[in-house]
Design a protein around this motif. Structure first.
Motif, mmCIF file in Angstrom:
data_model
loop_
_atom_site.group_PDB
_atom_site.id
_atom_site.type_symbol
_atom_site.label_atom_id
_atom_site.label_comp_id
_atom_site.label_asym_id
_atom_site.label_seq_id
_atom_site.Cartn_x
_atom_site.Cartn_y
_atom_site.Cartn_z
ATOM 1 N N ALA A 64 50.532 40.868 39.354
ATOM 2 C CA ALA A 64 49.110 40.602 39.619
ATOM 3 C C ALA A 64 48.269 41.053 38.424
ATOM 4 O O ALA A 64 47.547 42.053 38.500
ATOM 5 C CB ALA A 64 48.668 41.306 40.894
ATOM 6 N N PRO A 65 48.350 40.326 37.327
ATOM 7 C CA PRO A 65 47.621 40.751 36.130
ATOM 8 C C PRO A 65 46.105 40.828 36.329
ATOM 9 O O PRO A 65 45.426 41.564 35.620
ATOM 10 C CB PRO A 65 47.984 39.697 35.084
ATOM 11 N N LEU A 66 45.581 40.130 37.313
ATOM 12 C CA LEU A 66 44.134 40.171 37.550
ATOM 13 C C LEU A 66 43.650 41.546 38.007
ATOM 14 O O LEU A 66 42.450 41.812 37.999
ATOM 15 C CB LEU A 66 43.725 39.087 38.544
ATOM 16 N N VAL A 67 44.572 42.423 38.386
ATOM 17 C CA VAL A 67 44.205 43.801 38.715
ATOM 18 C C VAL A 67 43.496 44.428 37.509
ATOM 19 O O VAL A 67 42.561 45.212 37.663
ATOM 20 C CB VAL A 67 45.451 44.628 39.125
ATOM 21 N N LEU A 68 43.924 44.037 36.310
ATOM 22 C CA LEU A 68 43.314 44.588 35.101
ATOM 23 C C LEU A 68 41.859 44.157 34.943
ATOM 24 O O LEU A 68 41.106 44.784 34.207
ATOM 25 C CB LEU A 68 44.117 44.174 33.858
ATOM 26 N N GLY A 69 41.455 43.123 35.642
ATOM 27 C CA GLY A 69 40.075 42.665 35.578
ATOM 28 C C GLY A 69 39.160 43.356 36.572
ATOM 29 O O GLY A 69 37.939 43.251 36.483
ATOM 30 N N ALA A 70 39.740 44.078 37.507
ATOM 31 C CA ALA A 70 38.938 44.802 38.502
ATOM 32 C C ALA A 70 38.315 46.031 37.854
ATOM 33 O O ALA A 70 38.861 46.589 36.904
ATOM 34 C CB ALA A 70 39.815 45.210 39.684
ATOM 35 N N SER A 71 37.201 46.460 38.386
ATOM 36 C CA SER A 71 36.559 47.657 37.832
ATOM 37 C C SER A 71 37.418 48.886 38.139
ATOM 38 O O SER A 71 38.176 48.900 39.113
ATOM 39 C CB SER A 71 35.163 47.834 38.419
ATOM 40 N N GLU A 72 37.257 49.899 37.314
ATOM 41 C CA GLU A 72 38.006 51.135 37.518
ATOM 42 C C GLU A 72 37.672 51.734 38.879
ATOM 43 O O GLU A 72 38.566 52.217 39.581
ATOM 44 C CB GLU A 72 37.685 52.134 36.402
ATOM 45 N N ASP A 73 36.407 51.692 39.242
ATOM 46 C CA ASP A 73 35.980 52.235 40.536
ATOM 47 C C ASP A 73 36.640 51.491 41.687
ATOM 48 O O ASP A 73 37.122 52.105 42.639
ATOM 49 C CB ASP A 73 34.452 52.154 40.659
#
Length: 174
Positions: A64-73
């Motif tokens: 799920a590479p899109l996890v890297l696009g989610a904010s840190e929070d």
């Protein structure tokens, strides 16, 4: 994009462990092409500070590479919810990284509250597969709301009304 920038982005995606023939490659490419190396490293660092091993992080990024696009929070809050409130282990989450992508407010919390109501009334087994519970809305309602609407009359109403009244239902039923 300029061809050189595209080649550089493709190289960075491969460095994350995602092969070019993977269905996730194009998703990762679209994401990484517009993120700095530092931002990608920060997101990976967040996953590690939450307790994921390098092996787990690699698995999450590949699946799920899109996890890297989610904010840190967002990453922190969702992983914290799964671990603290639900009791899932890091390995379970790493195997199913889509769990990190779901909206905490709109999907995860309302469903968790509804499932707690069903457990409190002893209508659902405590050993629930949370990956299944995070499924599409229609399937969730068919599986967890509709079968119990006659037993817990306000269940469907409360779940369908913006999910805000589920907390009141929990207090009454527990």
């Amino acid at each position: 994009m300029k061809p050189d920038c595209l080649r550089e982005a493709a190289k960075r995606v491969e460095e994350l462990g995602i092969k070019r023939n993977s269905p996730m490659f194009r998703h990762a490419l679209c994401l990484v092409a517009f993120m700095s190396k530092q931002d990608v490293a920060k997101k990976i660092g967040v996953l590690k500070t939450l307790g994921f091993s390098q092996h787990h992080v690699s698995k999450i990024v590949r699946k799920a590479p899109l996890v890297l696009g989610a904010s840190e929070d967002r990453i922190r809050r969702v992983v914290d919810f799964w671990m603290r409130d639900v009791g899932l282990e890091l390995q379970y989450i790493a195997q199913r990284p889509a769990l990190i992508m779901y909206s905490l407010e709109r999907r995860l919390l309302p469903r968790h509250r509804l499932l707690n109501v069903l457990r409190a009334k002893r209508l659902r087994n405590l050993e629930l597969n949370y990956y299944t519970a995070a499924m599409g809305e229609k399937t969730f309602v068919e599986k967890f709301v509709t079968p119990y609407k006659d037993i817990v009359p306000s269940l469907a109403e409360d779940y369908g009304s913006g999910h805000s009244s589920m907390s009141g239902l929990l207090v009454k039923e527990c």
